[in-house]
Design a protein around this motif. Structure first.
Motif, short mmCIF file in Angstrom:
data_model
loop_
_atom_site.label_atom_id
_atom_site.label_comp_id
_atom_site.label_asym_id
_atom_site.label_seq_id
_atom_site.Cartn_x
_atom_site.Cartn_y
_atom_site.Cartn_z
N VAL A 45 0.84 -1.21 0.00
CA VAL A 45 0.00 0.00 0.00
C VAL A 45 0.87 1.25 0.00
O VAL A 45 1.90 1.30 0.70
CB VAL A 45 -0.94 0.04 1.23
CG1 VAL A 45 -1.70 1.37 1.30
CG2 VAL A 45 -1.91 -1.12 1.18
N MET A 46 0.45 2.23 -0.79
CA MET A 46 1.04 3.57 -0.74
C MET A 46 -0.05 4.54 -0.30
O MET A 46 -1.15 4.54 -0.86
CB MET A 46 1.57 3.99 -2.12
CG MET A 46 2.11 5.43 -2.14
SD MET A 46 2.60 5.98 -3.81
CE MET A 46 0.99 6.22 -4.59
N LEU A 47 0.24 5.34 0.71
CA LEU A 47 -0.72 6.33 1.22
C LEU A 47 -0.15 7.73 1.01
O LEU A 47 0.91 8.07 1.52
CB LEU A 47 -0.98 6.11 2.71
CG LEU A 47 -1.82 7.18 3.43
CD1 LEU A 47 -3.22 7.27 2.83
CD2 LEU A 47 -1.88 6.90 4.93
N ASP A 48 -0.88 8.54 0.25
CA ASP A 48 -0.47 9.91 -0.05
C ASP A 48 -1.33 10.88 0.75
O ASP A 48 -2.55 10.95 0.55
CB ASP A 48 -0.63 10.18 -1.55
CG ASP A 48 -0.40 11.64 -1.91
OD1 ASP A 48 0.46 12.28 -1.27
OD2 ASP A 48 -1.08 12.16 -2.83
N PRO A 89 3.75 17.20 1.01
CA PRO A 89 3.07 15.89 1.08
C PRO A 89 3.86 14.91 1.94
O PRO A 89 5.08 14.99 2.03
CB PRO A 89 3.06 15.44 -0.38
CG PRO A 89 4.28 16.07 -0.97
CD PRO A 89 4.41 17.41 -0.30
N SER A 90 3.13 13.98 2.54
CA SER A 90 3.74 12.85 3.23
C SER A 90 3.20 11.57 2.58
O SER A 90 2.00 11.34 2.56
CB SER A 90 3.38 12.86 4.72
OG SER A 90 4.13 13.82 5.42
N VAL A 91 4.11 10.80 2.00
CA VAL A 91 3.73 9.56 1.32
C VAL A 91 4.33 8.40 2.09
O VAL A 91 5.54 8.38 2.36
CB VAL A 91 4.21 9.54 -0.14
CG1 VAL A 91 3.70 8.30 -0.84
CG2 VAL A 91 3.75 10.79 -0.87
N MET A 92 3.47 7.43 2.45
CA MET A 92 3.90 6.32 3.29
C MET A 92 3.72 5.01 2.53
O MET A 92 2.81 4.87 1.73
CB MET A 92 3.10 6.29 4.59
CG MET A 92 3.15 7.60 5.34
SD MET A 92 1.85 7.75 6.56
CE MET A 92 1.79 9.54 6.73
N PHE A 93 4.59 4.06 2.84
CA PHE A 93 4.56 2.75 2.19
C PHE A 93 4.35 1.68 3.25
O PHE A 93 5.06 1.65 4.27
CB PHE A 93 5.87 2.50 1.44
CG PHE A 93 6.17 3.55 0.41
CD1 PHE A 93 5.52 3.56 -0.82
CD2 PHE A 93 7.11 4.54 0.66
CE1 PHE A 93 5.79 4.53 -1.76
CE2 PHE A 93 7.39 5.51 -0.28
CZ PHE A 93 6.73 5.51 -1.50
N ASN A 114 11.43 5.03 4.91
CA ASN A 114 11.29 5.35 3.49
C ASN A 114 10.16 6.34 3.21
O ASN A 114 9.78 6.54 2.05
CB ASN A 114 11.05 4.06 2.69
CG ASN A 114 12.18 3.06 2.83
OD1 ASN A 114 11.98 1.95 3.33
ND2 ASN A 114 13.38 3.45 2.43
N ARG A 115 9.64 6.94 4.27
CA ARG A 115 8.55 7.91 4.08
C ARG A 115 9.04 9.09 3.23
O ARG A 115 10.15 9.57 3.41
CB ARG A 115 8.03 8.42 5.42
CG ARG A 115 6.88 9.39 5.31
CD ARG A 115 6.41 9.93 6.65
NE ARG A 115 5.83 8.90 7.50
CZ ARG A 115 5.14 9.18 8.62
NH1 ARG A 115 4.98 10.45 9.01
NH2 ARG A 115 4.66 8.20 9.34
N VAL A 116 8.21 9.53 2.31
CA VAL A 116 8.53 10.66 1.45
C VAL A 116 7.87 11.91 2.03
O VAL A 116 6.66 11.94 2.25
CB VAL A 116 8.04 10.43 0.01
CG1 VAL A 116 8.26 11.69 -0.84
CG2 VAL A 116 8.74 9.25 -0.61
#
Length: 419
Positions: free
Chosen positions: A324-327, A384-388, A399-401
């Motif tokens: 899962v990727m959460l944006d 933005p914060s994108v989580m894997f 690895n959070r963006v």
């Protein structure tokens, strides 16, 4: 990296007409100690002067960040972004000399009187003089200083805000320490070059105004604004001046001509409906802006509005053998728009995420309880914060963006998260 940038900003500010008056003040403090002043004592006097100056800026940073954290919801407003852009434009005009920002003469005189009453020979007195000197020159630096404080307010992190301002103060202070140790022997001469530094800050402020508001405007309009900024920069660099005889004027004229040429290319690209200033003649009209957000019909995002929906979606994806990727994004977030515009549609990104469920949550309004719960649960520091999330439903926190990444860097981050 950010601290280094603020240090460099401080170094650049040193050579403006705002900070330059500090140099003879500090040189006179050290020189006034007499011939017996050792280089070690001269260094520490200079260092203490700079620390006194830094106290003022650190206090500004901490207070601004604290206010920014409590007012995070206010900064989301489109009107606030628009007003901030106007403020940057007005501050930029002051850098170009259209008007001057300074303390009222009466208050400035009182501060100068207090500073003059301090004893230069004592470390405490030198620190007070540094603190008061910063108060006197800060209004003159209000244009770049306001830009820094607005950025700090947006982070809402008072520790980081204090560190940013301390790094900037030390950037300002490094040349001052050199001047103090040399008792003014190495002090550069004032001249027209200092106006050039101010003009550069003015251009930078206008660039910030365009950057923070570009997601509110149609892409071609943003292209025109960048073109106008480059055209103006070219004029100030002497693109249309008569043939210069010296080497440096020739160099700056060449840079100015390049800016003018690229501005024309931007105008042509905008007329064709293109939106990418870095690829002004590429046919990217297929990407359109709708209500300030990039609209890509084929992006496979599933919208979620609460922490419970996120947990349920992650569990469902894991049961299907998918990651899962959460944006987490907001309409007012420039970097969020850049991810949607340039990174997510990239075929390489899609390929890297072919076995991944794409989730997206609009967290632009933290007055909504569900939004606040998401922000607090994931300890979101910025957008933005994108989580894997891996196949066990665990977030790969390392690895959070946070912020914008190019497609190449984003693919590398995905591979690290799901290796």
């Amino acid at each position: 990296v950010s601290l280094g940038l603020f240090l460099l900003l401080g170094l650049a500010l040193t050579f403006t007409p705002c900070v330059f008056p500090m140099m003879p003040i500090l040189a006179s403090i050290v020189a006034g100690q007499g011939k017996e002043t050792s280089p070690t004592k001269a260094f520490w006097l200079s260092f203490v002067y700079v620390q006194g100056m830094a106290i003022t800026y650190v206090a500004l940073g901490v207070l601004t960040a604290s206010a920014g954290h409590s007012l995070a919801g206010v900064f989301q407003s489109v009107w606030v972004v628009a007003i901030a852009s106007i403020i940057f434009i007005l501050l930029a005009l002051s850098m170009f000399g259209f008007y001057e920002l300074k303390l009222p003469s009466g208050l400035q005189s009182k501060l100068s009187d207090v500073s003059n009453q301090q004893t230069g020979g004592t470390f405490f007195g030198v620190a007070i003089m540094g603190l008061i000197s910063a108060l006197i020159v800060s209004p003159c630096m209000s244009a770049p200083l306001a830009g820094v404080l607005l950025h700090i307010a947006d982070t809402g992190d008072y520790v980081l805000g204090g560190l940013y301002m301390y790094a900037m103060a030390m950037g300002i202070g490094i040349p001052l320490i050199i001047i103090g140790v040399s008792e003014g022997k190495f002090m550069p001469k004032a001249g027209a070059w200092m106006d050039g530094v101010k003009y550069a800050f003015g251009v930078g402020l206008l660039a910030v105004a365009i950057t923070i508001s570009d997601h509110l405007l149609p892409g071609p309009v943003v292209m025109v604004l960048w073109g106008l900024l480059l055209l103006m920069s070219g004029v100030y660099l002497g693109a249309f001046e008569s043939r210069p005889e010296n080497t440096w004027p020739k160099f700056w004229k060449g840079i100015g001509l390049f800016f003018v040429l690229y501005s024309v290319i931007l105008f042509v690209g905008a007329a064709q409906g293109n939106t990418n200033p870095l690829k002004p003649l590429a046919n990217n009209g297929a990407t359109q802006m709708v209500n300030g957000t990039s609209a890509h019909a084929n992006l496979p995002f599933v919208q979620v509005k609460s922490l419970a929906e996120i947990n349920a979606a992650v569990k469902k994806a894991n049961s299907q053998g998918k990651t899962v990727m959460l944006d987490l994004f907001a309409d007012w977030c420039t970097a969020c728009s850049e991810l949607a515009e340039y990174t997510f549609p990239d075929p390489r990104v899609r390929k890297a995420l072919k076995n991944t469920v794409w989730l997206q949550a609009d967290v632009g309004d933290d007055s909504i309880p569900e939004t606040l719960e998401i922000m607090q649960h994931f300890k979101v520091l910025g957008l933005p914060s994108v989580m894997f999330f891996n196949l066990e439903g665990k977030e790969q926190t390392t690895n959070r963006v946070i912020g914008y990444l190019t497609p190449e860097d984003y693919v590398a981050r995905v591979h690290q998260a799901f290796k």
